[in-house]
Write an enzyme that holds these catalytic residues in place. Structure first.
Site: not given
Length: 260
Positions: A120, A73, A212
């Protein structure tokens, strides 16, 4: 080990998504190190930072001289990777910035649904090879999955407070422990797949917005990539959720091998 979980999305997961069951529970977009402290400079030589212009987008992990692993992402149209960085406010001696040549998301990642965190994971190929040394070097990928209770290190430049955001200038680190899959599933009912692993601590040490794509490192081996978790961050009963590297080792090596 190394075989990714199936791509098919189960019907019950779709029902959860349609009912909005994920509301207030995810923080993947952009997704600090809460209850941590400044890392010893360059003690995490595989840590990278993804930038779009002068804006920090995500963390990342150097896994080869031209390869960085991060969360799927985190993909942007045009961005660069900084290596050998500690302070984002000043240029460190080993710091390098290299443009991204190609971003390769896992083929099963559902980019059209921001609430779906399955698969992811993404490989970034750099335009040029990094200059490797003690302060910039790739990390070893996990072949075996992490053990429950195993101590690990998380790191990143993400916010150090939540829900109010306060981003540090320097790389922060914290110690967490691997949770059992059952405990992870109890924390996030219906949302955990076999390609995910949870890690946290009783004091609320956690990754958060801005982290992230960063590493979960256990005994010097990469076991996870920061993906999502609770919002606000740092709830002991709501651990951070990471893409489980041992389930994707074959895909990572195969993808890198095709293009080297």
């Amino acid at each position: 080990m190394g075989r990714p979980p199936p791509c098919a999305i189960q019907t019950w997961i779709l029902l959860f998504l349609l009912m909005g069951a994920w509301a207030g529970l995810t923080r993947a977009q952009g997704s600090k190190i809460l209850e941590g402290q400044e890392c010893k400079p360059h003690s995490q030589p595989w840590q990278t930072a993804l930038f779009q212009g002068e804006r920090l987008v995500c963390g990342g992990v150097l896994v080869g001289d031209r390869w960085v692993l991060t969360a799927a992402h985190c993909k942007k149209d045009k961005y660069s990777v900084r290596l050998g960085d500690h302070s984002l406010q000043k240029r460190d001696e080993p710091e390098q910035e290299i443009q991204v040549a190609r971003s390769i998301q896992h083929p099963c990642f559902n980019s059209s649904n921001p609430e779906d965190h399955s698969h992811d994971i993404m490989l970034i190929r750099l335009q040029n090879s990094a200059n490797l040394g003690d302060k910039v070097k790739p990390i070893e990928l996990a072949n075996l999955c992490p053990k429950v209770g195993q101590k690990c290190i998380i790191s990143g430049w993400g916010t150090v407070t939540s829900p109010q955001e306060n981003f540090p200038n320097t790389l922060n680190c914290a110690e967490v422990k691997i949770y059992s899959q059952n405990k992870c599933e109890r924390a996030y009912p219906g949302k955990i797949t076999e390609g995910m692993v949870c890690a946290g601590s009783s004091n609320g040490a956690d990754t958060c917005q801005g982290d992230s794509g960063g590493p979960l490192v256990c005994n010097g081996v990469l076991q996870g990539i920061t993906t999502w978790g609770s919002d606000p961050c740092g709830k002991p009963e709501k651990p951070g959720v990471y893409t489980k590297i041992c389930r994707y080792t074959n895909w990572i090596k195969k993808t890198m091998g095709k293009r080297d």
